[in-house]
Design a protein around this motif. Sequence first.
Motif, PDB file in Angstrom:
ATOM      1  N   ARG A  57     -13.444  -8.950  -0.164  1.00 46.32           N
ATOM      2  CA  ARG A  57     -13.321  -7.755  -1.001  1.00 46.32           C
ATOM      3  C   ARG A  57     -12.719  -8.079  -2.357  1.00 46.32           C
ATOM      4  O   ARG A  57     -13.117  -7.544  -3.375  1.00 46.32           O
ATOM      5  CB  ARG A  57     -12.457  -6.706  -0.300  1.00 46.32           C
ATOM      6  N   PRO A  71      -7.950  -5.130   6.822  1.00 45.66           N
ATOM      7  CA  PRO A  71      -8.222  -3.692   6.862  1.00 45.66           C
ATOM      8  C   PRO A  71      -9.456  -3.331   7.683  1.00 45.66           C
ATOM      9  O   PRO A  71      -9.539  -2.235   8.220  1.00 45.66           O
ATOM     10  CB  PRO A  71      -8.442  -3.325   5.391  1.00 45.66           C
ATOM     11  N   ASP A  86      -6.780   6.559   7.828  1.00 41.40           N
ATOM     12  CA  ASP A  86      -6.604   7.367   6.626  1.00 41.40           C
ATOM     13  C   ASP A  86      -5.323   8.199   6.761  1.00 41.40           C
ATOM     14  O   ASP A  86      -5.209   9.024   7.664  1.00 41.40           O
ATOM     15  CB  ASP A  86      -7.812   8.277   6.380  1.00 41.40           C
ATOM     16  N   SER A 141       0.825  -1.210   0.000  1.00 42.33           N
ATOM     17  CA  SER A 141       0.000   0.000   0.000  1.00 42.33           C
ATOM     18  C   SER A 141       0.855   1.255   0.000  1.00 42.33           C
ATOM     19  O   SER A 141       1.667   1.458   0.897  1.00 42.33           O
ATOM     20  CB  SER A 141      -0.907   0.024   1.231  1.00 42.33           C
ATOM     21  N   ILE A 198      -9.219 -10.496   3.819  1.00 50.24           N
ATOM     22  CA  ILE A 198      -9.674  -9.544   2.804  1.00 50.24           C
ATOM     23  C   ILE A 198     -10.153 -10.228   1.532  1.00 50.24           C
ATOM     24  O   ILE A 198     -10.450  -9.581   0.546  1.00 50.24           O
ATOM     25  CB  ILE A 198      -8.594  -8.493   2.465  1.00 50.24           C
ATOM     26  N   LYS A 233      -9.949   0.447   6.666  1.00 53.67           N
ATOM     27  CA  LYS A 233      -8.825   0.325   5.733  1.00 53.67           C
ATOM     28  C   LYS A 233      -7.525   0.560   6.475  1.00 53.67           C
ATOM     29  O   LYS A 233      -7.513   1.020   7.622  1.00 53.67           O
ATOM     30  CB  LYS A 233      -8.981   1.302   4.569  1.00 53.67           C
TER      31      LYS A 233
END
Length: 190
Positions: free
Chosen positions: A136, A43, A63, A18, A133, A50
């Motif tokens: 997703r 996440p 964030d 990321s 995850i 996230k």
Amino acid sequence: MIRLHIFPDALKGTPNPSQFCVKLEAVFRLAGVPYEICPEMNPATGPKGKLPFIEFEGERVGDSALILDYLKEKIGLDLDDGLTSSERALSHMIERRVEERLYWVIVHSRWIDNWMQTKAAIFGNTLFFRSPISFRMRHAKASAARLSGTGSGGIRERKYISSARVILRPCQCCSVTSRSSSARRRGLQM
């Protein structure tokens, strides 16, 4: 001490899969801020659902942009300290362009066109359907549909480099101009 929750290292040649996790770790290193890495694969454990997120003084903040705003207020962390207002504005524009435009080129490349390589690099031999995850990532078609709204959905494999160049070219010009004017102001030669 700040506890930084990020994905574990997984992709060869990158410190983290990321760019937002890389961004925070780079800021902490550049500023000399002590931190502890807490590898996290899910996440959904973060306050925004996230990664990255931090824990600091009993608070959880998610964030990367909000984390930096929070730490600026809490501990005075500001890598732009000492910049003129014009340089701050330029820094902000470059950051937003890279994060909001280049991000989608990377997402498309990794998660749509190169899914099998990305899956192998990140999840290795684990049973993917059991990873936190996986839910997703099972919806690649939905992701592709969302990407089409970003202006990146029509990018094909061989177009990534040219798309990235188009996105980064103005940033490069701004960076050279800014360094030159900053150096002149300090009496240095470029």
